[in-house]
Scaffold this motif. Structure first.
Motif, PDB file in Angstrom:
ATOM      1  N   ASP A 129       0.592  -0.951  -0.142  1.00 30.01           N
ATOM      2  CA  ASP A 129      -0.031  -0.164   0.017  1.00 30.01           C
ATOM      3  C   ASP A 129       0.543   1.257  -0.007  1.00 30.01           C
ATOM      4  OD1 ASP A 129      -2.188  -1.706   0.236  1.00 30.01           O
ATOM      5  OD2 ASP A 129      -2.774  -1.394   2.544  1.00 30.01           O
ATOM      6  N   PHE A 130       1.918   0.673   0.433  1.00 29.29           N
ATOM      7  CA  PHE A 130       3.091   1.954   0.663  1.00 29.29           C
ATOM      8  C   PHE A 130       3.791   2.628  -0.822  1.00 29.29           C
ATOM      9  CE2 PHE A 130       7.469   4.023   1.124  1.00 29.29           C
ATOM     10  CZ  PHE A 130       7.356   5.216   1.574  1.00 29.29           C
ATOM     11  N   LEU A 131       3.960   1.707  -1.273  1.00 29.06           N
ATOM     12  CA  LEU A 131       4.644   1.567  -2.894  1.00 29.06           C
ATOM     13  C   LEU A 131       2.965   2.468  -3.348  1.00 29.06           C
ATOM     14  CD1 LEU A 131       6.954  -1.140  -2.642  1.00 29.06           C
ATOM     15  CD2 LEU A 131       7.347   0.954  -2.254  1.00 29.06           C
ATOM     16  N   PHE A 132       2.671   2.087  -3.418  1.00 29.63           N
ATOM     17  CA  PHE A 132       0.918   2.624  -4.534  1.00 29.63           C
ATOM     18  C   PHE A 132       1.071   3.879  -3.887  1.00 29.63           C
ATOM     19  CE2 PHE A 132      -1.422  -1.815  -5.947  1.00 29.63           C
ATOM     20  CZ  PHE A 132      -0.981  -1.471  -6.713  1.00 29.63           C
ATOM     21  N   SER A 133       1.101   3.965  -2.503  1.00 27.84           N
ATOM     22  CA  SER A 133       0.465   5.046  -2.430  1.00 27.84           C
ATOM     23  C   SER A 133       1.708   6.476  -2.904  1.00 27.84           C
ATOM     24  CB  SER A 133       0.260   6.167  -0.997  1.00 27.84           C
ATOM     25  OG  SER A 133      -0.636   5.168  -0.389  1.00 27.84           O
ATOM     26  N   ARG A 134       2.983   5.755  -2.816  1.00 31.48           N
ATOM     27  CA  ARG A 134       4.136   6.376  -3.249  1.00 31.48           C
ATOM     28  C   ARG A 134       3.934   6.736  -5.024  1.00 31.48           C
ATOM     29  NH1 ARG A 134       6.920   9.040  -0.250  1.00 31.48           N
ATOM     30  NH2 ARG A 134       8.240   7.593   0.864  1.00 31.48           N
ATOM     31  N   SER A 135       3.680   5.747  -5.131  1.00 27.27           N
ATOM     32  CA  SER A 135       3.949   5.872  -7.229  1.00 27.27           C
ATOM     33  C   SER A 135       2.477   6.940  -7.557  1.00 27.27           C
ATOM     34  CB  SER A 135       3.050   4.597  -7.661  1.00 27.27           C
ATOM     35  OG  SER A 135       1.366   4.104  -7.645  1.00 27.27           O
ATOM     36  N   PHE A 136       1.776   7.383  -6.114  1.00 31.70           N
ATOM     37  CA  PHE A 136       0.905   8.483  -7.101  1.00 31.70           C
ATOM     38  C   PHE A 136       1.348   9.679  -6.664  1.00 31.70           C
ATOM     39  CE2 PHE A 136      -2.382   4.965  -7.425  1.00 31.70           C
ATOM     40  CZ  PHE A 136      -3.454   5.444  -8.126  1.00 31.70           C
ATOM     41  N   GLN A 137       2.472  10.208  -5.505  1.00 34.61           N
ATOM     42  CA  GLN A 137       2.865  11.497  -5.262  1.00 34.61           C
ATOM     43  C   GLN A 137       4.280  11.378  -6.121  1.00 34.61           C
ATOM     44  OE1 GLN A 137       4.236   9.831  -1.603  1.00 34.61           O
ATOM     45  NE2 GLN A 137       3.447  11.370  -0.530  1.00 34.61           N
ATOM     46  N   LEU A 138       4.438  10.343  -7.024  1.00 30.80           N
ATOM     47  CA  LEU A 138       5.276  10.791  -8.567  1.00 30.80           C
ATOM     48  C   LEU A 138       4.650  11.228  -9.977  1.00 30.80           C
ATOM     49  CD1 LEU A 138       8.053   7.055  -7.574  1.00 30.80           C
ATOM     50  CD2 LEU A 138       8.582   9.335  -7.490  1.00 30.80           C
ATOM     51  N   MET A 139       3.905  10.586  -9.493  1.00 27.87           N
ATOM     52  CA  MET A 139       2.699  10.900 -10.535  1.00 27.87           C
ATOM     53  C   MET A 139       1.861  12.473 -10.047  1.00 27.87           C
ATOM     54  SD  MET A 139      -0.132   7.572 -10.758  1.00 27.87           S
ATOM     55  CE  MET A 139      -0.077   6.610  -9.920  1.00 27.87           C
ATOM     56  N   THR A 140       2.235  12.671  -9.270  1.00 28.44           N
ATOM     57  CA  THR A 140       1.873  14.424  -8.719  1.00 28.44           C
ATOM     58  C   THR A 140       2.985  14.671  -9.001  1.00 28.44           C
ATOM     59  OG1 THR A 140       1.684  13.830  -6.727  1.00 28.44           O
ATOM     60  CG2 THR A 140      -0.277  14.037  -7.426  1.00 28.44           C
ATOM     61  N   ALA A 141       3.780  14.628  -9.251  1.00 30.17           N
ATOM     62  CA  ALA A 141       5.080  15.765  -8.249  1.00 30.17           C
ATOM     63  C   ALA A 141       5.284  15.587 -10.228  1.00 30.17           C
ATOM     64  CB  ALA A 141       6.323  14.577  -8.007  1.00 30.17           C
ATOM     65  N   ASP A 142       5.011  15.184 -11.099  1.00 31.77           N
ATOM     66  CA  ASP A 142       5.155  15.078 -12.679  1.00 31.77           C
ATOM     67  C   ASP A 142       4.830  16.291 -13.301  1.00 31.77           C
ATOM     68  OD1 ASP A 142       6.241  13.835 -15.343  1.00 31.77           O
ATOM     69  OD2 ASP A 142       4.016  14.260 -15.630  1.00 31.77           O
ATOM     70  N   GLY A 143       3.667  16.333 -12.449  1.00 27.71           N
ATOM     71  CA  GLY A 143       2.204  17.460 -12.437  1.00 27.71           C
ATOM     72  C   GLY A 143       1.938  17.807 -14.129  1.00 27.71           C
ATOM     73  N   SER A 144       1.648  16.453 -14.854  1.00 24.02           N
ATOM     74  CA  SER A 144       0.554  15.890 -15.599  1.00 24.02           C
ATOM     75  C   SER A 144      -0.744  15.654 -16.282  1.00 24.02           C
ATOM     76  CB  SER A 144       1.438  15.008 -17.196  1.00 24.02           C
ATOM     77  OG  SER A 144       1.031  15.039 -18.028  1.00 24.02           O
ATOM     78  N   LEU A 145      -1.733  15.854 -16.258  1.00 24.03           N
ATOM     79  CA  LEU A 145      -3.101  15.236 -15.594  1.00 24.03           C
ATOM     80  C   LEU A 145      -2.714  14.340 -16.643  1.00 24.03           C
ATOM     81  CD1 LEU A 145      -5.482  18.105 -15.097  1.00 24.03           C
ATOM     82  CD2 LEU A 145      -4.945  16.579 -13.472  1.00 24.03           C
ATOM     83  N   PRO A 146      -2.640  13.705 -17.957  1.00 25.20           N
ATOM     84  CA  PRO A 146      -2.998  13.130 -18.848  1.00 25.20           C
ATOM     85  C   PRO A 146      -2.424  11.787 -17.919  1.00 25.20           C
ATOM     86  CG  PRO A 146      -2.377  15.231 -19.799  1.00 25.20           C
ATOM     87  CD  PRO A 146      -2.587  15.723 -18.710  1.00 25.20           C
ATOM     88  N   VAL A 147      -0.545  12.518 -17.890  1.00 20.09           N
ATOM     89  CA  VAL A 147      -0.419  10.655 -17.122  1.00 20.09           C
ATOM     90  C   VAL A 147      -0.557  10.563 -15.521  1.00 20.09           C
ATOM     91  CG1 VAL A 147       2.469  10.236 -16.203  1.00 20.09           C
ATOM     92  CG2 VAL A 147       2.151  11.980 -17.962  1.00 20.09           C
ATOM     93  N   LEU A 148      -1.294  11.453 -14.776  1.00 18.59           N
ATOM     94  CA  LEU A 148      -1.742  11.029 -13.831  1.00 18.59           C
ATOM     95  C   LEU A 148      -2.821  10.126 -14.718  1.00 18.59           C
ATOM     96  CD1 LEU A 148      -2.292  11.388 -11.042  1.00 18.59           C
ATOM     97  CD2 LEU A 148      -3.716  13.078 -11.277  1.00 18.59           C
ATOM     98  N   LYS A 149      -3.791  10.663 -15.419  1.00 18.58           N
ATOM     99  CA  LYS A 149      -4.839   9.471 -15.889  1.00 18.58           C
ATOM    100  C   LYS A 149      -5.153   8.170 -16.224  1.00 18.58           C
ATOM    101  CE  LYS A 149      -8.910   9.315 -18.354  1.00 18.58           C
ATOM    102  NZ  LYS A 149     -10.074   8.073 -17.486  1.00 18.58           N
ATOM    103  N   ILE A 150      -3.344   8.011 -17.036  1.00 13.29           N
ATOM    104  CA  ILE A 150      -3.114   6.844 -17.595  1.00 13.29           C
ATOM    105  C   ILE A 150      -2.644   5.936 -16.139  1.00 13.29           C
ATOM    106  CG2 ILE A 150      -1.363   6.361 -18.961  1.00 13.29           C
ATOM    107  CD1 ILE A 150      -1.683   8.099 -20.583  1.00 13.29           C
ATOM    108  N   LEU A 151      -1.478   6.313 -15.480  1.00 10.46           N
ATOM    109  CA  LEU A 151      -1.183   5.897 -14.245  1.00 10.46           C
ATOM    110  C   LEU A 151      -2.014   5.146 -13.869  1.00 10.46           C
ATOM    111  CD1 LEU A 151       1.999   6.900 -14.194  1.00 10.46           C
ATOM    112  CD2 LEU A 151       1.562   4.950 -15.442  1.00 10.46           C
ATOM    113  N   SER A 152      -3.187   6.392 -12.822  1.00  5.87           N
ATOM    114  CA  SER A 152      -4.005   5.803 -12.245  1.00  5.87           C
ATOM    115  C   SER A 152      -5.065   4.043 -12.643  1.00  5.87           C
ATOM    116  CB  SER A 152      -4.726   6.773 -11.413  1.00  5.87           C
ATOM    117  OG  SER A 152      -5.351   8.024 -12.525  1.00  5.87           O
ATOM    118  N   ASP A 153      -5.174   5.244 -13.494  1.00  9.23           N
ATOM    119  CA  ASP A 153      -6.430   4.187 -14.297  1.00  9.23           C
ATOM    120  C   ASP A 153      -6.297   2.386 -14.287  1.00  9.23           C
ATOM    121  OD1 ASP A 153      -8.277   5.714 -14.875  1.00  9.23           O
ATOM    122  OD2 ASP A 153      -7.696   6.638 -16.704  1.00  9.23           O
ATOM    123  N   ALA A 154      -4.713   3.167 -14.768  1.00  8.44           N
ATOM    124  CA  ALA A 154      -3.814   1.703 -14.821  1.00  8.44           C
ATOM    125  C   ALA A 154      -3.646   0.606 -13.386  1.00  8.44           C
ATOM    126  CB  ALA A 154      -3.170   1.495 -14.920  1.00  8.44           C
TER     127      ALA A 154
END
Length: 340
Positions: A129-154
């Protein structure tokens, strides 16, 4: 032990496909990705980096992060966003491995003691669960909504795939379509997302973005189908696994689904006893492999993998020929020819 089908169709005389060129292509970037992984799995809670580090240090080819790095090169990307996103992809993958080993009650991972075997189920689930949460922190750090959508959907689809697999577990009557839906969600979706974001960070067209998504999806399906075959191959010993682990765990994979659909009533009763009711004798694995050989299900599993591999390579057709494209196409061949 039962006879394993020889699926080699004359390819042994040719040079075996390799991922060496791909690894060489991304070697500078993968060093940065590995450092990013180490930096971002740190926590003041000592067990978290200890347990996560055990799994990450256990090996693995970093195949999914390499897809992101190579796809970015294919698209001519010259920035650095792909580094953090490749690390994000690896965190998602590692989290799913921790959860998978708990669900499957696996004591080995890549030939070594699994995290759950050392630290227990609770710690493995929570660090996952921690690693999943960390992955979302890395997604948001990237700052791209399209990237966030692709990886969160996955991430959501992967979780759905886990639940879907539970619903069809121990059911040899499951259809091939049902099984393909499971592996598309569980395995291929992250391959697809990892490849697709290489085009997104490069600001390439939707057509190229979709092409890389299709490449990753079909590669992921082919990869899993070869894993299905390998479980009944003597090559499992080279991977630190025993032949027939899926069978002993009563896992329904494509070779069993095909054997059920082609089998006699007596053979179907065998599958119901050994897989659905989980009543296995010492010689049942040999019988299972004999039934698979009789109905050519292992060979046909590999043939289906080749089919999806061909579609993966076809998806790259819209890109100009270059080193990255050649490496990705050879990666497809490498994933399939693990069977030889």
């Amino acid at each position: 032990m039962g006879v394993v089908v020889d699926i080699n169709d004359g390819q042994s005389s040719e040079k075996a496909p390799s991922i060496d060129k791909l690894m060489k292509l991304v070697e500078n970037d993968i060093v940065k990705v590995n450092q990013h992984i180490i930096d971002n799995m740190q926590s003041p809670v000592a067990l978290i980096p200890q347990l996560a580090g055990h799994l990450i240090a256990a090996g693995g080819k970093r195949l999914r992060p390499m897809l992101t790095l190579a796809a970015a090169q294919l698209c001519g990307y010259t920035g650095s966003r792909h580094i953090g996103l490749a690390a994000c992809v690896e965190f998602i993958h590692t989290a799913t491995l921790l959860h998978d080993d708990v669900v499957d009650e696996s004591d080995l991972r890549r030939g070594q003691d699994s995290a759950r075997a050392i630290w227990g189920n609770e710690a493995s689930v929570l660090v996952g669960d921690f690693l999943f949460s960390r992955s979302f922190q890395l997604m948001t750090a990237d700052g791209s909504l399209p990237v966030l959508k692709i990886l969160s959907d996955a991430s959501a689809i992967i979780a759905e795939g886990e639940v879907l697999q539970l619903m069809t577990a121990h059911d040899p009557k499951a259809s091939e379509e049902d099984y393909l839906n499971v592996i598309k969600c569980k395995t291929a979706q992250l391959f697809a997302a990892a490849s697709q974001i290489g085009a997104v960070v490069s600001d390439r067209s939707k057509e190229e973005e979709k092409a890389l998504e299709n490449f990753g999806m079909n590669l992921g399906i082919a990869f899993q189908l070869i894993d299905d075959y390998l479980d009944y191959s003597a090559k499992q010993a080279d991977l630190g696994k025993a032949v027939g682990d899926d069978f002993r765990d009563c896992k329904v994979t494509l070779p069993i689904i095909l054997a059920w659909s082609r089998g006699s009533e007596e053979e179907r009763e065998f599958w119901l006893r050994t897989i659905e009711r989980e009543e296995q004798n010492d010689d049942d694995l040999e019988t299972a492999m004999e039934i698979m050989e009789k109905h050519n299900t292992l060979q046909d599993t590999v043939e289906r993998a080749r089919h999806y591999g061909s579609m993966a390579k076809d998806a790259l057709g819209i890109f100009p020929d270059n080193e990255a494209k050649a490496c990705l196409k050879e990666l497809v061949d490498f994933c399939i020819y693990r069977a030889y």
